[in-house]
Design an enzyme around this catalytic site. Sequence first.
Site, short mmCIF file in Angstrom:
data_model
loop_
_atom_site.label_atom_id
_atom_site.label_comp_id
_atom_site.label_asym_id
_atom_site.label_seq_id
_atom_site.Cartn_x
_atom_site.Cartn_y
_atom_site.Cartn_z
N CYS A 290 -10.98 2.78 -0.22
CA CYS A 290 -9.58 3.13 0.06
C CYS A 290 -9.23 2.33 1.31
O CYS A 290 -10.01 2.34 2.27
CB CYS A 290 -9.43 4.62 0.32
SG CYS A 290 -7.81 5.06 1.01
N ASP B 99 0.87 -1.18 0.00
CA ASP B 99 0.00 0.00 0.00
C ASP B 99 0.91 1.22 0.00
O ASP B 99 2.13 1.11 0.21
CB ASP B 99 -0.92 0.01 1.23
CG ASP B 99 -1.90 1.19 1.21
OD1 ASP B 99 -2.36 1.55 0.11
OD2 ASP B 99 -2.18 1.77 2.28
N GLY C 276 -3.00 8.81 -3.94
CA GLY C 276 -4.28 9.22 -4.53
C GLY C 276 -4.25 10.48 -5.36
O GLY C 276 -5.21 10.76 -6.08
N CYS D 64 -4.39 -1.81 -1.91
CA CYS D 64 -4.52 -0.37 -2.18
C CYS D 64 -5.44 -0.23 -3.39
O CYS D 64 -5.17 -0.80 -4.45
CB CYS D 64 -3.14 0.20 -2.49
SG CYS D 64 -3.17 1.92 -3.05
N1 DGL Z 1 -4.72 3.27 0.70
C1 DGL Z 1 -4.76 3.64 -0.67
C2 DGL Z 1 -6.02 3.23 -1.38
O1 DGL Z 1 -6.62 2.24 -1.02
C3 DGL Z 1 -4.17 4.96 -1.11
C4 DGL Z 1 -4.21 6.16 -0.23
C5 DGL Z 1 -3.30 7.26 -0.76
O2 DGL Z 1 -2.08 7.08 -0.66
O3 DGL Z 1 -3.79 8.27 -1.30
O4 DGL Z 1 -6.41 3.82 -2.35
#
Ligand code: DGL
Length: 263
Positions: free
Chosen positions: A183, A10, A43, A73
């Site tokens: 997310c 992630d 993101g 992720c």
């Molecule tokens: N945890 C990630 C997701 O599921 C990304 C979060 C990020 O770094 O913006 O999209």
Amino acid sequence: MDNRPIGLMDSGLGGLSVMRVLHKQLPTESLIFIGDQGHFPYGTKSQEELQRLVMNIGDFLLAHDVKMMIVACNTATAAALPLLQEKLPIPVIGVIEPGARAAVAHHPQTVGVIGTESTIKKGAYDQTLHRLDNQLTVYSHAAQPLVSIVEHGQTGTPAAQAAVDRELTYFDNHPVQTLILGCTHFPFLAPEIQQKMGPDVLLIDPAFETIKQAAATLTKQNLLADQETGTIKLYTTGDRADLVAGAQQWLAGQFDSCEHTDL
Ligand code: DGL
């Protein structure tokens, strides 16, 4: 039978929400997790940048002899899952298709999706949900600021509730029966999100269906571990102390090692 580890990745602590389910369901599996905190957040990055970062991580995990990769992720799944599946010589599992399937299994008419800017812009959930049920009304909404709340250890605070209330006002005018936490950071804000959405909205954490799919693939390919208990190794491209603190909180301290690595 295969005692090689399963690799997870992630941009940060969010992947631990998938890892905790995996460890609970398949405790004999050894796990290697890499949090790319050195490039956090994902993101807001372009698809090209995300693909480059995620392919690097795929190579890192392969070098650690993993038997499967779980892209824990949503942003990385949306940007790079087909590429990883094409390039890596192991099964690669993402979180979006399982998350969509888990939501549709409850036969809602209206589904909400919250995710990062990139995931929502890419429309990955909308496409998958509509492929599964073309009658579904889908309301997707980016809630990027909530990622940092989790990454910076601010869950369970009034500031977290205020941020959730602010970021999810969109749903005041777009009511949904089911809300996909699109997310992997967001399951750690589930109490705040439930509070905002109300008790009748069903929250979907894609991790459960993802791990079901992983277990089915391991079983089918005869890759399940055959050992008493698995080990958990954590790596971060960022500050080791931050990942240790996150793992203390979200994995109840159940890990064997945590190291910094440069990628
Ligand atoms: N945890 C990630 C997701 O599921 C990304 C979060 C990020 O770094 O913006 O999209």
